[in-house]
Design an enzyme around this catalytic site. Sequence first.
Site, PDB file in Angstrom:
ATOM      1  CG  PHE A 167       8.868 -10.681   0.149  1.00 12.71           C
ATOM      2  CD1 PHE A 167       8.085 -11.503  -0.661  1.00 12.71           C
ATOM      3  CD2 PHE A 167       8.275  -9.533   0.666  1.00 12.71           C
ATOM      4  CE1 PHE A 167       6.766 -11.192  -0.955  1.00 12.71           C
ATOM      5  CE2 PHE A 167       6.948  -9.213   0.382  1.00 12.71           C
ATOM      6  CZ  PHE A 167       6.190 -10.047  -0.429  1.00 12.71           C
ATOM      7  CG  MET A 317      10.365 -12.068   7.801  1.00  9.02           C
ATOM      8  SD  MET A 317      12.171 -12.043   7.627  1.00  9.02           S
ATOM      9  CE  MET A 317      12.663 -11.982   9.349  1.00  9.02           C
ATOM     10  CG  HIS A 338       2.814  -0.499   0.727  1.00  6.47           C
ATOM     11  ND1 HIS A 338       2.621  -0.078   2.025  1.00  6.47           N
ATOM     12  CD2 HIS A 338       4.177  -0.653   0.580  1.00  6.47           C
ATOM     13  CE1 HIS A 338       3.797   0.026   2.632  1.00  6.47           C
ATOM     14  NE2 HIS A 338       4.748  -0.326   1.787  1.00  6.47           N
TER      15      HIS A 338
END
Length: 409
Positions: A167, A317, A338
């Site tokens: 992204f 997102m 992560h």
Amino acid sequence: MTTTEYPTALRGATAPVLMWAHEHEIEASALNQLRSVSELPGLYGLRVMPDVHWGNGATVGSVIAMEQALAPAAVGVDIGCGVNAVRTSLTLEGLSDRDLKELRKRFEKAIPVGFNMHDRAVNARRLGLQDDSIFWRQFDRLRADGIDKMADRAHRQMGTLGGGNHFIELTTDSTGQVWITLHSGSRGVGNELAKRHISKAKELPENADLPKHLQELSLFYRGTPEMDAYLNDLHWAQEYAMRSRTVMMELVKRELGEHFVTGTHSHAPVFVTFDEEINCHHNYVAEEIIDGRNMIVTRKGAISAKKGELALIPGSMATGSYIVRGLGNEASFQSASHGAGRKMSRSEAKKRFTVEDVERTMQGIEARTDAGVIDEISLAYKDLDSVIEAEKDLVEVVQKLDTILCVKG
């Protein structure tokens, strides 16, 4: 030091496995993977982060320490995948909906996404970056068979996003300051390098005695030509990934700056400045000292969290990210998660959710919400806040970032 209920020990493991998660929170396939990794000959220890889930080769959210060997499949095929973050001088109040729509168009035009690539290689010096000619000369020294045929593609994919969970985002912190964050890896060339070396490891006679369920995790051993060749290519791919993210960040900065300086937005021209960049891998190999011994450490879906080290831990997102500072916890091999980590597969997400679900979860965020991103819906991921809470002895929160714009491949 803050006390937590973690780590927990994985039952049925051959070598020590400490987890920042409970077994009942982890799907059976991932638990089986972790137990398989614990059987690897020469494994010193395995650490498991709270975003753990099943992955190709090795479990996502795992940190593997070995003195004499490593499994290329445990790194995975997106060598050097990681994230960047930089704070800008912009504030949320200075951004209109019109600005965000225009900026998303600019970012998507400047940075190829998915399988697309630049028409020609990006000139790093024209972006104000250091000369990369020495780096590219090292391409000719890569050891994997047939990789020379990928030279043009590697050049043109430098500074491209890719797809999946990669992204580019604009986010805001608690003070209203705007940040740029992005996530990408070593693109097609890293994928091909990884696959060639994984195949090579499976062919080695020293791995012939591995049980069938461990064949995918075939090893290279320290001091062998095969290990040397892999490390040569891996380190190049890790640098490629880091450089590629830096190129993308400069392209985003350029588009952001031009949008506000030229006055194409709805206010008077504004000169945008940027702070120092955070750039960290979460699929990579490093040599580190653990318990006074020199270890080959493989992090797959995990970041380095040494004391004082800054990093970015993104969610899905719709859920933003965290800027964190490492606490240097030795028990975790100085590592942390992560990201949020998937709680269901992409195929399951596509079956369970619709475009309407995506639109609902992305309200207030400038982003695409078509069928192509259903598998990336936030509902397919674990709760990011819970992941951060589970690792409060690994990292401390510097800033929580909320997403206002998202570009996906």
